[in-house]
Design a protein around this motif. Structure first.
Motif, PDB file in Angstrom:
ATOM      1  N   ASN A  38      13.814   7.982   6.862  1.00  0.00           N
ATOM      2  CA  ASN A  38      14.980   7.160   6.533  1.00  0.00           C
ATOM      3  C   ASN A  38      16.266   7.789   7.054  1.00  0.00           C
ATOM      4  O   ASN A  38      17.173   7.092   7.526  1.00  0.00           O
ATOM      5  N   ARG A  85      18.791   4.259   7.915  1.00  0.00           N
ATOM      6  CA  ARG A  85      18.647   3.098   7.035  1.00  0.00           C
ATOM      7  C   ARG A  85      17.326   3.236   6.282  1.00  0.00           C
ATOM      8  O   ARG A  85      16.491   4.064   6.620  1.00  0.00           O
ATOM      9  N   TYR A  86      17.167   2.382   5.270  1.00  0.00           N
ATOM     10  CA  TYR A  86      15.967   2.437   4.448  1.00  0.00           C
ATOM     11  C   TYR A  86      14.806   1.805   5.199  1.00  0.00           C
ATOM     12  O   TYR A  86      14.763   0.602   5.405  1.00  0.00           O
TER      13      TYR A  86
END
Length: 305
Positions: A132, A137-138
């Motif tokens: 991540n 970002r996730y």
């Protein structure tokens, strides 16, 4: 401590990794900086062949920095291997990892090709957190327990790097029983699969030998306990881990000790060093040779049959 072993899972992981490896340029193996040897899976080095591997010593902020440097030097002496300490939540440190990957894969970048990187690691070493962070970002599901990642996924970072994530490959059978205890102490083994008092006693034995001042400071110990059991009983009394009648609740005290050690409240502690591990492996080999000699009827490995 015997860790539950899943040969079916390992065989499936081995097959998937073997199939994907020809298309990979660089392997990144995520290790726990507090126990780099015990959190390393021999499957990684076996399957990567001569491809370069970066051993990422994650959670370095929880580990003894001097011991971490010893591990960096140790891994750096191995063929086609680099090592670096890391805190996956630190953007600047993650940028250094990206820079190293681009340096090692410069030839592909010059040809306008992406560097194909496989991220590997046993459960709960922070692999998903690192992915991540790299992606910004996730992408990968994270969790504070093992086996969160379930399937392979390809992730294009849009910066010349494409990541291939693998499920958290489980550990093989350990020759060194202490590796099991260290993994349990670090949180890599589910709490439901471990005996708290047993694991905490082994961990305290190591801390008494290598980190007695930190242990004394954290638990306000006026003198060094004579044994790990004495240490656990003293901590139980000082922290109010008591059963009716003032009897020490060792299970509750063990939970306290392990949770505080995992969170870094006990200080920056490494659970193994290269010297410690090499000594243990030498002892294991000596026992193996002795057992083999006895089996063959020679009586001792030092005596001719």
């Amino acid at each position: 401590m015997a860790i539950q072993w899943f040969p079916g899972h390992m065989n499936k992981a081995r097959r998937k990794i073997s199939e994907a490896m020809p298309e990979i340029d660089l392997v990144v193996e995520v290790l726990d900086a507090r126990l780099p040897w015990s959190s390393m899976n021999p499957l990684v080095d076996e399957l990567r062949g001569d491809k370069t591997c970066i051993k990422v010593l994650n959670k370095a902020d929880l580990a003894d920095p001097d011991v971490t440097q010893q591990w960096v030097d140790y891994f750096g002496q191995q063929m086609n291997t680099k090592a670096m300490p890391l805190v996956a939540e630190d953007r600047n440190q993650v940028k250094k990892l990206v820079a190293l990957c681009k340096q090692l894969g410069a030839a592909r970048l010059e040809r306008k090709q992406s560097i194909r990187i496989m991220i590997m690691g046993i459960p709960n070493v922070g692999k998903s957190t690192l992915i991540n962070a790299l992606a910004g970002r996730y992408i990968a599901k994270t969790g504070n327990e093992p086996a969160v990642t379930k399937a392979n996924q390809m992730i294009d970072l849009k910066n010349g790097i494409v990541l291939s994530d693998t499920p958290g490959i489980l550990w093989p059978k350990f020759e060194n029983e202490l590796s099991g205890y260290r993994l349990a102490a670090s949180g890599a083994v589910k709490d439901t699969a471990m005996e708290y008092v047993e694991v905490a006693t082994v961990a305290l034995g190591y801390l008494l030998e290598h980190y007695a001042p930190q242990l004394a400071e954290r638990y306000k110990l006026k003198e060094t306990p004579a044994s790990p059991t004495d240490a656990l009983e003293t901590i139980a009394a000082k922290r109010g881990c008591l059963k009716p009648g003032g009897i020490a609740d060792l299970h509750k005290a063990a939970e306290l000790v392990l949770h505080e050690m995992r969170s870094g409240k006990t200080g920056r502690i490494s659970l193994e060093s290269p010297a410690v591990v090499l000594r243990e492996l030498a002892e294991i080999e000596a026992r193996r040779l002795e057992a083999e000699a006895l089996k063959n009827g020679s009586g001792s490995p030092d005596k001719p049959a």
